[in-house]
Design a protein around this motif. Structure first.
Motif, PDB file in Angstrom:
ATOM      1  N   ARG A   1       0.635  -1.275   0.317  1.00 30.00           N
ATOM      2  CA  ARG A   1       0.275   0.102   0.274  1.00 30.00           C
ATOM      3  C   ARG A   1       0.484   0.880  -0.386  1.00 30.00           C
ATOM      4  NH1 ARG A   1      -3.667  -2.543   4.295  1.00 30.00           N
ATOM      5  NH2 ARG A   1      -5.619  -3.506   3.477  1.00 30.00           N
ATOM      6  N   GLU A   2       1.808   0.967   0.580  1.00 27.65           N
ATOM      7  CA  GLU A   2       2.578   2.784   0.260  1.00 27.65           C
ATOM      8  C   GLU A   2       3.418   2.739   0.256  1.00 27.65           C
ATOM      9  OE1 GLU A   2       3.904   1.689   5.278  1.00 27.65           O
ATOM     10  OE2 GLU A   2       2.575   1.991   6.112  1.00 27.65           O
ATOM     11  N   LYS A   3       4.109   1.275  -0.895  1.00 25.27           N
ATOM     12  CA  LYS A   3       5.354   1.899  -1.486  1.00 25.27           C
ATOM     13  C   LYS A   3       5.323   1.470  -2.585  1.00 25.27           C
ATOM     14  CE  LYS A   3       8.863   1.411   2.160  1.00 25.27           C
ATOM     15  NZ  LYS A   3      10.138   0.223   3.180  1.00 25.27           N
ATOM     16  N   GLY A   4       4.143   0.408  -3.129  1.00 23.51           N
ATOM     17  CA  GLY A   4       4.305   0.271  -4.407  1.00 23.51           C
ATOM     18  C   GLY A   4       4.419  -1.599  -5.149  1.00 23.51           C
ATOM     19  N   THR A   5       5.694  -1.066  -6.557  1.00 17.95           N
ATOM     20  CA  THR A   5       5.685  -2.166  -7.206  1.00 17.95           C
ATOM     21  C   THR A   5       6.809  -2.411  -6.559  1.00 17.95           C
ATOM     22  OG1 THR A   5       7.001  -0.453  -8.562  1.00 17.95           O
ATOM     23  CG2 THR A   5       4.393  -1.230  -9.070  1.00 17.95           C
ATOM     24  N   ILE A   6       7.467  -1.706  -5.974  1.00 18.77           N
ATOM     25  CA  ILE A   6       8.779  -2.594  -5.200  1.00 18.77           C
ATOM     26  C   ILE A   6       8.325  -3.949  -4.576  1.00 18.77           C
ATOM     27  CG2 ILE A   6       8.928  -1.204  -3.035  1.00 18.77           C
ATOM     28  CD1 ILE A   6      12.067  -0.382  -4.088  1.00 18.77           C
ATOM     29  N   ALA A   7       7.195  -3.522  -3.421  1.00 19.93           N
ATOM     30  CA  ALA A   7       6.573  -4.433  -2.909  1.00 19.93           C
ATOM     31  C   ALA A   7       5.787  -5.684  -3.730  1.00 19.93           C
ATOM     32  CB  ALA A   7       6.270  -4.134  -1.762  1.00 19.93           C
TER      33      ALA A   7
ATOM     34  N   PRO B   1      14.121 -10.150  -8.888  1.00 13.34           N
ATOM     35  CA  PRO B   1      15.343  -8.808  -9.391  1.00 13.34           C
ATOM     36  C   PRO B   1      14.869  -8.335 -10.473  1.00 13.34           C
ATOM     37  CG  PRO B   1      16.395 -10.011  -9.631  1.00 13.34           C
ATOM     38  CD  PRO B   1      16.361 -11.209  -9.267  1.00 13.34           C
ATOM     39  N   CYS B   2      14.429  -7.337 -11.362  1.00 12.67           N
ATOM     40  CA  CYS B   2      14.235  -7.112 -12.588  1.00 12.67           C
ATOM     41  C   CYS B   2      15.022  -5.472 -12.485  1.00 12.67           C
ATOM     42  CB  CYS B   2      12.712  -7.182 -12.981  1.00 12.67           C
ATOM     43  SG  CYS B   2      11.871  -6.262 -12.154  1.00 12.67           S
ATOM     44  N   PRO B   3      15.143  -5.321 -14.119  1.00 11.19           N
ATOM     45  CA  PRO B   3      15.352  -4.150 -14.450  1.00 11.19           C
ATOM     46  C   PRO B   3      14.921  -2.541 -13.415  1.00 11.19           C
ATOM     47  CG  PRO B   3      15.822  -4.882 -16.365  1.00 11.19           C
ATOM     48  CD  PRO B   3      15.367  -6.409 -15.196  1.00 11.19           C
ATOM     49  N   TYR B   4      14.748  -2.154 -12.774  1.00  4.18           N
ATOM     50  CA  TYR B   4      13.972  -0.789 -12.418  1.00  4.18           C
ATOM     51  C   TYR B   4      12.691  -0.292 -13.221  1.00  4.18           C
ATOM     52  CZ  TYR B   4      12.205   1.245  -8.015  1.00  4.18           C
ATOM     53  OH  TYR B   4      10.681   1.612  -7.072  1.00  4.18           O
ATOM     54  N   GLU B   5      13.031  -0.436 -14.143  1.00  9.26           N
ATOM     55  CA  GLU B   5      11.984   0.443 -15.624  1.00  9.26           C
ATOM     56  C   GLU B   5      10.677  -0.650 -15.385  1.00  9.26           C
ATOM     57  OE1 GLU B   5      15.459  -1.505 -18.379  1.00  9.26           O
ATOM     58  OE2 GLU B   5      15.137   0.106 -16.243  1.00  9.26           O
ATOM     59  N   MET B   6      10.994  -1.933 -15.485  1.00  7.25           N
ATOM     60  CA  MET B   6       9.861  -2.939 -15.025  1.00  7.25           C
ATOM     61  C   MET B   6       9.315  -2.841 -13.540  1.00  7.25           C
ATOM     62  SD  MET B   6      11.637  -6.048 -16.817  1.00  7.25           S
ATOM     63  CE  MET B   6      10.422  -7.286 -17.023  1.00  7.25           C
ATOM     64  N   LYS B   7      10.084  -2.475 -13.291  1.00  9.01           N
ATOM     65  CA  LYS B   7       8.922  -2.233 -11.223  1.00  9.01           C
ATOM     66  C   LYS B   7       8.954  -0.791 -11.664  1.00  9.01           C
ATOM     67  CE  LYS B   7       9.660  -6.206  -8.059  1.00  9.01           C
ATOM     68  NZ  LYS B   7       8.080  -5.623  -8.102  1.00  9.01           N
ATOM     69  N   ASP B   8       8.299   0.881 -12.064  1.00 11.05           N
ATOM     70  CA  ASP B   8       9.065   2.050 -12.325  1.00 11.05           C
ATOM     71  C   ASP B   8       7.686   2.328 -11.209  1.00 11.05           C
ATOM     72  OD1 ASP B   8       8.186   4.461 -12.710  1.00 11.05           O
ATOM     73  OD2 ASP B   8       8.083   4.518 -15.211  1.00 11.05           O
ATOM     74  N   PRO B   9       7.955   3.370 -10.796  1.00  7.80           N
ATOM     75  CA  PRO B   9       6.999   3.534  -9.146  1.00  7.80           C
ATOM     76  C   PRO B   9       6.040   4.687  -9.511  1.00  7.80           C
ATOM     77  CG  PRO B   9       9.482   4.838  -9.240  1.00  7.80           C
ATOM     78  CD  PRO B   9       9.079   3.414 -10.201  1.00  7.80           C
ATOM     79  N   LYS B  10       6.817   5.047 -11.171  1.00  8.46           N
ATOM     80  CA  LYS B  10       4.753   6.019 -10.954  1.00  8.46           C
ATOM     81  C   LYS B  10       4.308   5.225 -11.969  1.00  8.46           C
ATOM     82  CE  LYS B  10       8.247   7.805 -14.340  1.00  8.46           C
ATOM     83  NZ  LYS B  10       9.379   7.629 -14.006  1.00  8.46           N
ATOM     84  N   ASP B  11       4.201   3.856 -12.443  1.00 12.81           N
ATOM     85  CA  ASP B  11       3.571   3.746 -12.506  1.00 12.81           C
ATOM     86  C   ASP B  11       2.524   2.386 -11.498  1.00 12.81           C
ATOM     87  OD1 ASP B  11       1.277   1.877 -13.926  1.00 12.81           O
ATOM     88  OD2 ASP B  11       2.650   0.502 -14.917  1.00 12.81           O
ATOM     89  N   TYR B  12       1.513   2.410 -10.883  1.00 14.26           N
ATOM     90  CA  TYR B  12       0.593   2.355 -10.288  1.00 14.26           C
ATOM     91  C   TYR B  12      -0.615   1.113 -10.041  1.00 14.26           C
ATOM     92  CZ  TYR B  12       3.116   5.692  -6.897  1.00 14.26           C
ATOM     93  OH  TYR B  12       4.056   6.123  -6.215  1.00 14.26           O
ATOM     94  N   ASN B  13      -0.191   0.996 -11.761  1.00 14.72           N
ATOM     95  CA  ASN B  13      -1.371  -0.694 -11.641  1.00 14.72           C
ATOM     96  C   ASN B  13       0.194  -1.849 -12.036  1.00 14.72           C
ATOM     97  OD1 ASN B  13      -1.841  -2.228 -13.854  1.00 14.72           O
ATOM     98  ND2 ASN B  13      -2.541  -1.459 -15.189  1.00 14.72           N
ATOM     99  N   LEU B  14      -0.701  -1.678 -10.347  1.00 14.00           N
ATOM    100  CA  LEU B  14       0.164  -3.270 -10.202  1.00 14.00           C
ATOM    101  C   LEU B  14       0.104  -4.448 -10.791  1.00 14.00           C
ATOM    102  CD1 LEU B  14      -0.351  -2.637  -5.964  1.00 14.00           C
ATOM    103  CD2 LEU B  14       1.605  -2.210  -7.413  1.00 14.00           C
ATOM    104  N   PHE B  15      -0.761  -4.361 -11.678  1.00 12.09           N
ATOM    105  CA  PHE B  15      -1.048  -5.601 -12.204  1.00 12.09           C
ATOM    106  C   PHE B  15       0.043  -6.023 -13.274  1.00 12.09           C
ATOM    107  CE2 PHE B  15      -4.930  -5.165  -9.984  1.00 12.09           C
ATOM    108  CZ  PHE B  15      -5.450  -6.288  -9.475  1.00 12.09           C
ATOM    109  N   GLN B  16       0.178  -4.607 -14.338  1.00 11.47           N
ATOM    110  CA  GLN B  16       1.580  -5.075 -15.317  1.00 11.47           C
ATOM    111  C   GLN B  16       2.788  -4.378 -14.880  1.00 11.47           C
ATOM    112  OE1 GLN B  16       0.224  -4.428 -18.109  1.00 11.47           O
ATOM    113  NE2 GLN B  16      -2.169  -5.001 -17.253  1.00 11.47           N
ATOM    114  N   ALA B  17       3.485  -3.504 -12.974  1.00  6.48           N
ATOM    115  CA  ALA B  17       4.898  -4.038 -13.286  1.00  6.48           C
ATOM    116  C   ALA B  17       5.097  -5.854 -12.698  1.00  6.48           C
ATOM    117  CB  ALA B  17       4.781  -3.037 -12.227  1.00  6.48           C
ATOM    118  N   TRP B  18       6.160  -5.669 -13.083  1.00  2.00           N
ATOM    119  CA  TRP B  18       7.104  -7.296 -12.486  1.00  2.00           C
ATOM    120  C   TRP B  18       6.987  -7.169 -11.094  1.00  2.00           C
ATOM    121  CZ3 TRP B  18       8.589 -11.746 -15.415  1.00  2.00           C
ATOM    122  CH2 TRP B  18       9.677 -12.600 -14.701  1.00  2.00           C
ATOM    123  N   GLY B  19       6.504  -8.845 -10.822  1.00  2.00           N
ATOM    124  CA  GLY B  19       6.095  -8.971  -9.057  1.00  2.00           C
ATOM    125  C   GLY B  19       7.618  -9.517  -8.806  1.00  2.00           C
TER     126      GLY B  19
END
Length: 451
Positions: free
Chosen positions: A277-283, A316-334
């Motif tokens: 909830r707080e940190k988004g895709t990084i978690a 891990p993955c390149p950070y653009e795959m977990k872009d914190p500006k993209d809050y569509n969690l379904f699209q970010a790498w898990g």
């Protein structure tokens, strides 16, 4: 007079039956002596006064993506990161390389790269995917630790999830080969259907993501796998289990005499859904971080000895795959990046909950070695074993920063977390690879391990 290559003096050593203040003598990469005070000639000494010495961690679950995706993580950066966390052996999962480790050829190429680059010892998982059932025997004969399959959609076209027929056929063959199948256990039908429902409604928040991967999806997949195991006789290892309900089912299977083990990961114990909830895709990971009450249940189960193994699932993955500006969690790498911190996490939990340090050694070293047929060399501090050691300061805190995190990509859920303990050194088969918490610029000491 006896000559030792290395003596670790004066440390509190975590032995299988408790902690003792003893010296450890190392010769030719093996533990040659353990005594209150060691006499003899010695080439190097380590003063471990005030420090604790544990068996080097065996992390059975990491994702280094070499060959093909070394820009995600590779053996050079990945093994340095593991060494910096007290890990002396890791098992690399088969899915994120190109090619994935689903053929003997791919396995041998990955082993060649690892032998050239790894600072610490390593094992390699093979994969079970649709269409590679005939590759299982050559992979087993060439030395895989075991096999890995997904019961949920992988998000990786090089390594597809198994259907039920592939799973049953593969399990029968793996049983005949005397190997273990590791399973990512979430129901594809449940998770995919719920995801489609959410996306159709435009619901893509952290809470929505959690709701698409409910505990029920984990429970259904675990139950189904156990039914198939009873039919085929296949030994199972359940990776990154995230719910008390799934653990209860696995415990019941063990009570029936089934050949099954279970791991959880440090991030399920140190963090919860509030982090997403707080940190988004990084978690973001799969299964997801659970709510705080479930996190507490998992910690209690660990303390009660219900988890066999603690791993990192470093993914891990390149950070653009977990872009914190993209809050569509379904699209970010898990995936959680954090392989360096599993032993420190285990120590934090042990100190907070009065868990004996020999239990930490069991979760992180002796149980993995026993389960995956390495206990003749690895997993405990005893005469004749490989001199794989992690030396820690229990009373010296360590705060994670981008500067002291050795992974290729520095973005991690662990950044900013303060552990109550710190790593002083890592020794791989008698060679010091980490000293004063720093990875030494030395030759690569790692080699490919086979059961």
């Amino acid at each position: 007079m006896e000559h030792y290559d290395l003596i670790i003096r004066g440390g509190s050593v975590v032995l299988p039956d408790g902690v003792a203040q003893v010296d450890i003598g190392v010769k030719d990469g093996k533990i040659a002596a353990i005594a209150t005070t060691l006499e003899g000639e010695v080439t190097h000494e380590w003063n471990a006064t005030g420090q604790h010495v544990l068996p080097g961690m065996i992390d059975v679950h990491v994702h280094f993506s070499e060959p093909g995706r070394e820009h995600w993580e590779g053996f050079t950066t990945g093994s340095a990161m593991m060494a910096a966390g007290g890990c002396t052996t890791f098992f690399d999962m088969p899915l994120n390389g190109i090619p994935s480790t689903v053929t003997e050829e791919a396995l041998l190429e990955k082993a060649r790269i690892g032998n050239e680059k790894s600072l610490v010892d390593f094992g390699l998982w093979g994969g079970l995917v649709p269409g590679n059932e005939d590759d299982l025997e050559p992979l087993a004969e060439s030395g895989v630790i075991g096999f890995k399959a997904f019961l949920s959609t992988t998000g990786n076209k090089e390594f597809e999830a198994v259907d039920d027929m592939t799973l049953l056929t593969g399990m029968k063959k793996i049983a005949a080969l005397g190997k273990i199948l590791a399973l990512h256990s979430e129901s594809a039908a449940i998770t995919n259907w719920l995801k489609a429902e959410k996306e159709a409604a435009g619901l893509v928040s952290a809470d929505d993501y959690l709701e698409t991967r409910p505990i029920l999806a984990e429970v259904e997949a675990v139950e189904r796998a156990l039914y198939y195991s009873e039919i085929t006789g296949c030994a199972l290892h359940f990776v990154h289990i995230s719910s008390a309900a799934a653990v209860a089912i696995i415990e019941a299977a063990k009570a029936r005499g089934m050949n099954v083990t279970v791991e959880t990961c440090a991030h399920y114990l140190l963090f919860n859904h509030d982090s997403l909830r707080e940190k988004g895709t990084i978690a973001k990971c799969a299964p997801p971080l659970r709510e705080a009450d479930e996190q507490q249940r998992l910690i209690s189960l660990l303390a009660e000895g219900k988890f066999d193994i603690l791993s990192s699932d470093h993914s891990p993955c390149p950070y653009e795959m977990k872009d914190p500006k993209d809050y569509n969690l379904f699209q970010a790498w898990g995936g959680i990046s954090g392989g360096q911190f599993t032993l420190l996490s285990a120590l934090e939990l042990a100190l907070a909950h009065n868990i004996p340090l020999e239990h930490v050694a069991a979760w992180t070293a002796s149980n993995p070695a026993t389960r995956f047929e390495l206990a003749d060399r690895k997993g405990s501090i005893a005469i004749g074993m490989d001199a794989d050691l992690a030396i820690v300061n229990l009373n010296e805190a360590f705060t994670v920063t981008e500067e002291n995190y050795y992974a290729k990509h520095k973005q991690s859920l662990y950044i900013g977390h303060t552990f109550p303990s710190s790593l002083a050194g890592t020794i791989v088969r008698g060679h010091v690879v980490v000293q004063d918490g720093k990875v030494l610029p030395s030759v690569n000491e790692g080699s490919w391990l086979k059961p």
